[in-house]
Design a protein around this motif. Structure first.
Motif, PDB file in Angstrom:
ATOM      1  N   ASN A  92      18.933   1.936  19.792  1.00 25.63           N
ATOM      2  CA  ASN A  92      19.697   0.799  19.284  1.00 25.63           C
ATOM      3  C   ASN A  92      20.974   0.572  20.092  1.00 25.63           C
ATOM      4  OD1 ASN A  92      20.550  -1.250  17.314  1.00 25.63           O
ATOM      5  ND2 ASN A  92      22.055   0.287  16.689  1.00 25.63           N
ATOM      6  N   ILE A  93      21.605   1.668  20.505  1.00 24.64           N
ATOM      7  CA  ILE A  93      22.859   1.545  21.262  1.00 24.64           C
ATOM      8  C   ILE A  93      22.594   1.010  22.667  1.00 24.64           C
ATOM      9  CG2 ILE A  93      24.806   2.822  22.226  1.00 24.64           C
ATOM     10  CD1 ILE A  93      24.549   4.751  19.854  1.00 24.64           C
ATOM     11  N   PHE A  94      21.689   1.656  23.366  1.00 23.96           N
ATOM     12  CA  PHE A  94      21.501   1.316  24.775  1.00 23.96           C
ATOM     13  C   PHE A  94      20.746   0.005  24.973  1.00 23.96           C
ATOM     14  CE2 PHE A  94      22.532   5.773  24.949  1.00 23.96           C
ATOM     15  CZ  PHE A  94      23.400   5.830  26.034  1.00 23.96           C
ATOM     16  N   SER A  95      20.052  -0.456  23.949  1.00 23.09           N
ATOM     17  CA  SER A  95      19.377  -1.744  24.075  1.00 23.09           C
ATOM     18  C   SER A  95      20.350  -2.917  23.984  1.00 23.09           C
ATOM     19  CB  SER A  95      18.308  -1.882  22.986  1.00 23.09           C
ATOM     20  OG  SER A  95      18.906  -1.904  21.698  1.00 23.09           O
ATOM     21  N   SER A  96      21.548  -2.657  23.426  1.00 21.17           N
ATOM     22  CA  SER A  96      22.505  -3.755  23.248  1.00 21.17           C
ATOM     23  C   SER A  96      23.848  -3.496  23.913  1.00 21.17           C
ATOM     24  CB  SER A  96      22.725  -4.004  21.747  1.00 21.17           C
ATOM     25  OG  SER A  96      23.260  -2.844  21.128  1.00 21.17           O
ATOM     26  N   LEU A  97      23.973  -2.381  24.639  1.00 19.87           N
ATOM     27  CA  LEU A  97      25.265  -2.032  25.228  1.00 19.87           C
ATOM     28  C   LEU A  97      25.695  -3.048  26.292  1.00 19.87           C
ATOM     29  CD1 LEU A  97      27.403   0.113  24.911  1.00 19.87           C
ATOM     30  CD2 LEU A  97      26.272   1.465  26.694  1.00 19.87           C
ATOM     31  N   SER A  98      24.718  -3.684  26.900  1.00 22.55           N
ATOM     32  CA  SER A  98      25.049  -4.677  27.935  1.00 22.55           C
ATOM     33  C   SER A  98      25.804  -5.874  27.353  1.00 22.55           C
ATOM     34  CB  SER A  98      23.781  -5.161  28.630  1.00 22.55           C
ATOM     35  OG  SER A  98      22.897  -5.759  27.689  1.00 22.55           O
ATOM     36  N   MET A  99      25.669  -6.085  26.030  1.00 17.78           N
ATOM     37  CA  MET A  99      26.368  -7.203  25.388  1.00 17.78           C
ATOM     38  C   MET A  99      27.876  -6.994  25.388  1.00 17.78           C
ATOM     39  SD  MET A  99      24.128  -9.398  24.681  1.00 17.78           S
ATOM     40  CE  MET A  99      25.150 -10.489  23.712  1.00 17.78           C
ATOM     41  N   LEU A 100      28.316  -5.746  25.638  1.00  9.30           N
ATOM     42  CA  LEU A 100      29.749  -5.486  25.740  1.00  9.30           C
ATOM     43  C   LEU A 100      30.383  -6.323  26.845  1.00  9.30           C
ATOM     44  CD1 LEU A 100      32.248  -3.770  24.965  1.00  9.30           C
ATOM     45  CD2 LEU A 100      31.467  -2.067  26.634  1.00  9.30           C
ATOM     46  N   PHE A 101      29.640  -6.562  27.917  1.00  9.44           N
ATOM     47  CA  PHE A 101      30.162  -7.319  29.052  1.00  9.44           C
ATOM     48  C   PHE A 101      30.147  -8.825  28.790  1.00  9.44           C
ATOM     49  CE2 PHE A 101      28.555  -3.300  30.598  1.00  9.44           C
ATOM     50  CZ  PHE A 101      29.595  -2.858  31.410  1.00  9.44           C
ATOM     51  N   ARG A 127      35.957  -1.562  23.532  1.00  5.43           N
ATOM     52  CA  ARG A 127      36.554  -2.797  24.050  1.00  5.43           C
ATOM     53  C   ARG A 127      36.573  -2.707  25.576  1.00  5.43           C
ATOM     54  NH1 ARG A 127      42.204  -4.352  21.697  1.00  5.43           N
ATOM     55  NH2 ARG A 127      40.867  -4.654  19.873  1.00  5.43           N
ATOM     56  N   LEU A 128      36.155  -3.792  26.209  1.00  6.38           N
ATOM     57  CA  LEU A 128      36.109  -3.852  27.673  1.00  6.38           C
ATOM     58  C   LEU A 128      37.447  -4.376  28.209  1.00  6.38           C
ATOM     59  CD1 LEU A 128      34.361  -3.623  30.270  1.00  6.38           C
ATOM     60  CD2 LEU A 128      33.762  -6.043  29.926  1.00  6.38           C
ATOM     61  N   ILE A 129      38.012  -3.663  29.170  1.00  3.82           N
ATOM     62  CA  ILE A 129      39.270  -4.076  29.813  1.00  3.82           C
ATOM     63  C   ILE A 129      38.934  -4.659  31.184  1.00  3.82           C
ATOM     64  CG2 ILE A 129      41.555  -3.347  30.585  1.00  3.82           C
ATOM     65  CD1 ILE A 129      41.064  -3.099  27.585  1.00  3.82           C
ATOM     66  N   ARG A 130      39.484  -5.836  31.455  1.00  5.90           N
ATOM     67  CA  ARG A 130      39.256  -6.498  32.739  1.00  5.90           C
ATOM     68  C   ARG A 130      40.578  -6.643  33.489  1.00  5.90           C
ATOM     69  NH1 ARG A 130      34.218  -9.104  32.920  1.00  5.90           N
ATOM     70  NH2 ARG A 130      33.139  -9.236  30.885  1.00  5.90           N
ATOM     71  N   ASP A 131      40.470  -6.775  34.817  1.00  5.74           N
ATOM     72  CA  ASP A 131      41.686  -7.023  35.602  1.00  5.74           C
ATOM     73  C   ASP A 131      41.986  -8.516  35.603  1.00  5.74           C
ATOM     74  OD1 ASP A 131      39.879  -8.198  37.339  1.00  5.74           O
ATOM     75  OD2 ASP A 131      39.907  -6.546  38.790  1.00  5.74           O
ATOM     76  N   GLU A 132      43.017  -8.900  36.370  1.00  2.00           N
ATOM     77  CA  GLU A 132      43.431 -10.307  36.387  1.00  2.00           C
ATOM     78  C   GLU A 132      42.336 -11.221  36.907  1.00  2.00           C
ATOM     79  OE1 GLU A 132      46.976 -10.449  38.642  1.00  2.00           O
ATOM     80  OE2 GLU A 132      48.231  -9.468  37.119  1.00  2.00           O
ATOM     81  N   SER A 133      41.431 -10.665  37.710  1.00  2.42           N
ATOM     82  CA  SER A 133      40.334 -11.470  38.259  1.00  2.42           C
ATOM     83  C   SER A 133      39.121 -11.494  37.333  1.00  2.42           C
ATOM     84  CB  SER A 133      39.923 -10.920  39.633  1.00  2.42           C
ATOM     85  OG  SER A 133      41.020 -10.943  40.532  1.00  2.42           O
ATOM     86  N   GLY A 134      39.207 -10.780  36.242  1.00  2.00           N
ATOM     87  CA  GLY A 134      38.091 -10.766  35.293  1.00  2.00           C
ATOM     88  C   GLY A 134      37.067  -9.685  35.559  1.00  2.00           C
ATOM     89  N   ASN A 135      37.366  -8.794  36.492  1.00  2.00           N
ATOM     90  CA  ASN A 135      36.429  -7.722  36.796  1.00  2.00           C
ATOM     91  C   ASN A 135      36.617  -6.562  35.820  1.00  2.00           C
ATOM     92  OD1 ASN A 135      35.428  -9.043  39.173  1.00  2.00           O
ATOM     93  ND2 ASN A 135      37.333  -8.442  40.206  1.00  2.00           N
TER      94      ASN A 135
END
Length: 437
Positions: A92-101, A127-135
């Motif tokens: 269940n976790i790994f099937s939807s972990l890509s949705m974090l991005f 929570r996903l942390i991105r840089d100023e460029s969105g990476n």
């Protein structure tokens, strides 16, 4: 609380980056304050890389208190997080972990193995942390032990299921009570009918026997009169006898009397069968003859069956069975009526019995339309019926199932569309000692 912890983790990451500044004495004090807060918060604060297996890059020291692991060990092992999740929760976790991005945040609840080898329920907020460029540059999260809440939820769920089961049992008990009251009413009615019918049957039977005797005496007297008559009157007597067709009447009257007496006997047998079927006042467990119960039940429903089906009996002698015989008769009646309803034109209904070891069985099969396989598992549900609306209540089989279960037996069913169905009732000889699984 979780969002507050995530904010602390974000601030901690920023403070880590600022520690290289030699003029950051105030910030170091903030760092110490932050460390104190993190170590005493209920949630484990962590960070991980945003790719691959999400290897942990930081784990707060309170992990040692909550899970028993050294935070350095959790960081040094690249597969630590993955390998400690319960196998059933991983898909269940790994099937939807890509949705974090896509969403930027995800929340999971899963079982995580502590240092004692026990699985505890954890609530994981990522929570996903991105840089100023969105990476993507980092994933931060908080792990909170929610085992106590899960236990309460499981307890509530279990109690809910128990309540559902209790309600179902109460409903079944109420249905059986209503049916028992109905059967008791039928039994009382049968007793009244038997009393009212047996009286006229008794004197009609007695009168027929007497009348038969009188007519025999009358014909004997006629024969004697004819034998002593004067020769000149003998021809006249013979003429009168032939005109009245006394020879035919003498034979036919005897046959009519025999048929009438046989009809009265059948009425008496039906009334007795009705009494035997209902067993007025008998609600206690006792040893009973099941074949006699089957026969009395057949007499009750025969009028509904005789125009549609031929009854085939294959009885093997049965030992006495401890049961409430009126309830077993009710089950047999329901199955016989259902079998006749399944036959649309003409067909056969077979009844067979047998026993082995500590159990007996009654098989009732028909050559009717059969039951679709997708409905086989539903036929014992209350109010479920395959009959047209208005022609069935859907309670017959469910009540039968409940009665057999009460006797610690079981009902088996096999059916094939277009060929018919077979119901087998299996009962222990003594339900107090044996239960059929």
């Amino acid at each position: 609380m979780e969002y507050f912890d995530l904010a602390l983790a974000a601030e901690f990451t920023e403070l880590q980056n600022l520690q290289a500044n030699p003029h950051a004495s105030v910030r170091l004090t903030s760092h110490e304050r932050l460390r104190y807060l993190i170590e005493n918060t209920p949630a484990i604060i962590y960070s991980s890389v945003p790719t691959g297996d999400f290897k942990m890059t930081f784990v707060s020291s309170n992990a040692r208190r909550i899970l028993g692991y050294d935070p350095d060990l959790m960081v040094s092992d690249p597969n630590f997080w993955f390998e400690h999740i319960h196998p059933d929760d991983k898909p269940n976790i790994f099937s939807s972990l890509s949705m974090l991005f896509v969403e930027g945040e995800r929340t999971y609840e899963y079982r995580f193995r502590d240092i004692q080898g026990n699985y505890v329920w954890m609530r994981d907020m990522l929570r996903l942390i991105r840089d100023e460029s969105g990476n993507p540059i980092e994933v931060i999260g908080s792990l909170t032990d929610v085992s106590e809440r899960k236990a309460m939820e499981e307890s509530l769920h279990r109690k809910g299921e128990e309540q559902k089961l209790l309600i179902q049992r109460l409903q079944e008990a109420q249905d059986q009570l209503l049916q028992s009251e109905k059967m008791a009413s039928i039994g009382q009615l049968a007793a009244g009918i038997a009393h009212e019918i047996n009286n006229p049957i008794g004197f009609v039977n007695s009168n027929l026997v007497s009348l038969h005797s009188y007519i025999e005496d009358m014909f004997d007297a006629i024969d004697q009169l004819q034998s002593v008559a004067h020769e000149t009157n003998a021809l006249k007597c013979k003429e009168i006898r032939e005109k009245a067709d006394l020879d035919f009447l003498e034979t036919d009257i005897a046959e009519l009397f025999n048929e009438s007496l046989d009809g009265l006997k059948r009425v008496k047998d039906i009334v007795q069968s009705l009494k035997d079927f209902s067993h007025v006042g008998e609600t206690e467990w006792q040893e009973a003859d099941l074949i006699q119960g089957i026969e009395s039940t057949l007499n009750i429903v025969y009028n509904e069956i005789k125009y549609k089906a031929k009854i085939q009996k294959k009885y093997q002698p049965l030992p006495p069975v401890r049961c409430v015989i009126s309830q077993i008769n009710q089950v047999v009646m329901n199955l016989l009526v259902n079998a006749s309803h399944a036959i649309h034109d003409k067909g056969d209904i077979s009844i067979s019995t047998g026993h082995a070891n500590d159990q007996v069985w009654i098989s009732i099969s028909d050559t009717g339309s059969g039951i679709p396989q997708d409905l086989i598992n539903r036929i014992f549900e209350p109010f479920f019926t395959t009959k047209p609306i208005g022609t069935g209540t859907g309670l017959g089989l469910s009540l039968s199932y409940g009665i057999v279960k009460k006797h610690r037996g079981k009902i088996e069913v096999k059916s094939e569309i277009g060929k018919g169905s077979e119901f087998v009732i299996r009962l222990p000889l003594d339900p107090d000692r044996t239960q059929i699984n």
